[in-house]
Design a protein around this motif. Structure first.
Motif, PDB file in Angstrom:
ATOM      1  N   CYS A  49      38.246  47.480  37.365  1.00  7.21           N
ATOM      2  CA  CYS A  49      37.001  47.976  37.966  1.00  7.21           C
ATOM      3  C   CYS A  49      36.324  49.006  37.059  1.00  7.21           C
ATOM      4  N   CYS A  81      30.983  51.259  44.472  1.00  5.83           N
ATOM      5  CA  CYS A  81      31.176  49.906  43.921  1.00  5.83           C
ATOM      6  C   CYS A  81      29.837  49.311  43.526  1.00  5.83           C
ATOM      7  N   MET A  82      29.820  48.639  42.363  1.00  7.13           N
ATOM      8  CA  MET A  82      28.582  48.035  41.870  1.00  7.13           C
ATOM      9  C   MET A  82      28.473  46.562  42.250  1.00  7.13           C
ATOM     10  N   LEU A  83      29.453  46.089  43.020  1.00  6.36           N
ATOM     11  CA  LEU A  83      29.483  44.684  43.459  1.00  6.36           C
ATOM     12  C   LEU A  83      29.463  43.701  42.289  1.00  6.36           C
ATOM     13  N   CYS A  84      30.097  44.082  41.194  1.00  2.00           N
ATOM     14  CA  CYS A  84      30.075  43.211  40.013  1.00  2.00           C
ATOM     15  C   CYS A  84      30.996  41.999  40.199  1.00  2.00           C
ATOM     16  N   GLY A  85      32.018  42.142  41.034  1.00  2.00           N
ATOM     17  CA  GLY A  85      32.895  41.008  41.318  1.00  2.00           C
ATOM     18  C   GLY A  85      34.038  40.797  40.330  1.00  2.00           C
ATOM     19  N   CYS A  87      36.796  42.370  40.070  1.00  2.00           N
ATOM     20  CA  CYS A  87      38.090  42.487  40.747  1.00  2.00           C
ATOM     21  C   CYS A  87      38.526  41.142  41.338  1.00  2.00           C
TER      22      CYS A  87
HETATM   23  S1  SF4 Z   1      33.049  44.564  42.652  1.00  2.00           S
HETATM   24 FE1  SF4 Z   1      35.185  45.161  42.297  1.00  2.00          FE
HETATM   25  S2  SF4 Z   1      35.349  45.555  40.087  1.00  2.00           S
HETATM   26 FE2  SF4 Z   1      33.130  45.534  40.596  1.00  2.00          FE
HETATM   27  S3  SF4 Z   1      32.666  47.715  40.986  1.00  2.00           S
HETATM   28 FE3  SF4 Z   1      33.164  46.802  42.984  1.00  2.00          FE
HETATM   29  S4  SF4 Z   1      35.384  47.190  43.267  1.00  2.00           S
HETATM   30 FE4  SF4 Z   1      34.908  47.538  41.074  1.00  2.00          FE
END
Ligand code: SF4
Ligand SMILES: Cc1cc2nc3c(=O)[nH]c(=O)nc-3n(C[C@H](O)[C@H](O)[C@H](O)COP(=O)(O)OP(=O)(O)OC[C@H]3O[C@@H](n4cnc5c(N)ncnc54)[C@H](O)[C@@H]3O)c2cc1C
Ligand code: SF4
Ligand code: SF4
Lengths: 111, 335
Positions: A49, A81-85, A87
């Motif tokens: 992350c 969280c940037m919701l990048c996915g 993880c």
């Molecule tokens: S989507 Fe997952 S990896 Fe991306 S910022 Fe949020 S928790 Fe971190």
């Protein structure tokens, strides 16, 4: 006579008190996303992350606390969280981790 | 006339099955697709938990096979089976009175987990590579120099939904501990780290080995799964994990990254099972008739299982099962 302040306060207990914690929200979250129960706490999500590497945000820790009924601050944490996915790509249990972030935010917005 | 039982696969399980059959007056035939007997053990150096040379175990089994004059067909692949015959890749069919399937399992191909860079970056190895290097007597980085920092990663290709392998491969944890100790013996100055999700030390002496690795070998155990590896400018490998016990992300560069690969079901299990009406577990391994009173029997009368064809196992467990499978097959043909 004014009370003397010795600087002592009663500190908030650190214990996760499962006798007191209300697991209703936690149960709701797990009902909507039962796969979260399969988490083995490996930390791969936190390791990859970007937010977690730059800030104190720890996705694994926050969703584990939520499952224990510790909701305080979870919404604010999940906002990091940037919701990048990313993880989701590494989770060995195949959990839709990004979906977990959104679900927790939806369920715990008022905490 | 002597009863004839075909043993498919000449690994430790197949060899022990044949020996036990011969002891009881049965005529066994081992059919092995490779040019020689031995299976996976041909690639291993010393064995956990006692550091016994794998060659010692194999030499003993091979000698007894020779002394008994057991028929062995090498470089011969089985492509189909029934209780009374097996079909070979060259089109021939061998007849018999019963079949024991001891065709083992397949090592996970680490290049599928692309995020660890196996086959892409220098200095990423598998546990099987390391055994080969121990056997060749030359353990070193790609440029020939000695490693100063070594990391092992547990559960590569096991317990991983992403590669459709849900099962635990059972032997890789203790292999990782054994190999970490061997590396420390070879390179006493090196720092060795094992990254794990759970440490599974189920066998006699395994937990003691783990403790020895911690206490006497100063091997560091970090609870966290490595999420990715990348090369550094100096030719090292940078790895990332969460140190879950402190709750903080962890990053480090190592000279060697060793992936502890798991055992998965053979690709041809599906075809063999379909042809014979055999049941397979969800993992793709063959499913015994039942896990208590019929664990070496299949669901088809006259077909038996020995060794890792039904699940990951140690050598000792595979040998024990082989004895049990042979006895069950003898009872079947003599009934
Ligand atoms: S989507 Fe997952 S990896 Fe991306 S910022 Fe949020 S928790 Fe971190
Ligand atoms: C990295 C690693 C290290 C290990 N180290 C140890 C250790 O130190 N100690 C320990 O107790 N265990 C160890 N093990 C486990 C050990 O390797 C197995 O228990 C053992 O190999 C099982 O033997 P097997 O006969 O069931 O299968 P295998 O060894 O896989 O043998 C199966 C044989 O069947 C043959 N075969 C397959 N299909 C066909 C076909 N269609 N036709 C003809 N022949 C066929 C194969 O060529 C092979 O020779 C280790 C495993 C791994 C992955
Ligand atoms: S990667 Fe998946 S299994 Fe591992 S801690 Fe995160 S959510 Fe849990
Ligand atoms: S034995 Fe250990 S390394 Fe192997 S799959 Fe099981 S937990 Fe993972």
């Amino acid at each position: 006579m004014a009370a003397i302040n010795f600087g002592y306060t009663i500190s908030k207990p650190r214990v996760i008190d499962l006798d007191r914690n209300n697991l209703r929200k936690s149960d709701e979250i797990l009902r909507e996303m039962p796969e979260l129960q399969t988490c083995i706490g490996c930390g791969a999500c936190t390791a990859i992350c970007t937010a977690g590497n730059l800030t104190s945000f720890n996705f694994r820790r926050v969703h584990t606390l939520v499952r224990r009924g510790e909701y305080q601050g979870a919404y604010e944490e999940m906002n990091k969280c940037m919701l990048c996915g990313k993880c989701r790509l590494v989770c060995p249990r195949g959990i839709n981790t990004r979906g977990v972030v959104m679900l927790i935010k939806r369920k715990l917005g008022d905490f | 006339m002597k009863k004839r039982i075909i043993v498919i696969g000449g690994g430790v399980a197949g060899m022990q099955t044949a020996l036990r059959l011969a002891e009881q007056g049965i005529e066994p035939v081992i059919v092995e697709k490779e040019p020689e007997l031995g299976g996976k053990l041909r690639g291993w150096h010393v064995l956990f938990p006692t550091f016994t040379p794998a060659e010692q175990v194999l030499t003993d089994l091979r000698r007894r096979i020779n002394e008994r004059g057991i028929e062995v067909m090498t470089s011969t692949e089985v492509v189909g089976l029934e209780p009374r015959s097996v079909a070979l890749a060259d089109g021939r069919r061998l007849t018999c009175d019963s079949v024991v399937l001891a065709s083992g399992s397949t090592l996970f191909d680490a290049s599928i987990k692309e995020e660890y860079g196996y086959g892409i970056y220098d200095n990423v190895f598998t546990s099987a590579d390391l055994e080969r290097m121990f056997n060749e007597g030359r353990v070193a980085k790609a440029d020939g120099s000695a490693p100063r920092r070594i990391a092992f990663l547990h559960c590569v290709g096991s317990r991983d939904e992403k590669v459709c392998q849900q099962h635990c491969s059972k032997v890789c944890c203790v292999t990782g501990v054994k190999q970490a100790m061997e590396m420390k013996r070879l390179f006493p100055e090196a720092d060795v780290f094992n990254f794990y999700m759970d440490i599974r030390m189920f066998g006699p002496g395994y937990e003691e080995l783990y403790r020895e690795a911690q206490q006497s070998y100063n091997i560091h155990f970090v609870r966290g799964r490595i999420s990715e590896a990348s090369p550094t400018l100096e030719g090292r490998v940078q790895i990332k994990a969460e140190d879950t016990l402190t709750g903080r992300p962890l990053r480090m560069s190592v000279d060697m990254l060793v992936l502890l690969i798991g055992m998965r079901a053979n690709d041809d299990n599906a075809r063999l099972a379909d042809g014979a009406g055999l049941q397979r577990a969800r993992s793709g391994f063959m499913a015994p008739r039942d896990l208590f009173l019929g664990n070496v029997a299949s669901n088809v009368d006259g077909i038996f299982y020995a060794g890792t064809v039904t699940a990951p196992k140690t050598i000792g467990e595979s040998l024990n099962e082989a004895t049990a499978a042979a006895d069950a097959a003898v009872r079947y043909v003599e009934a």
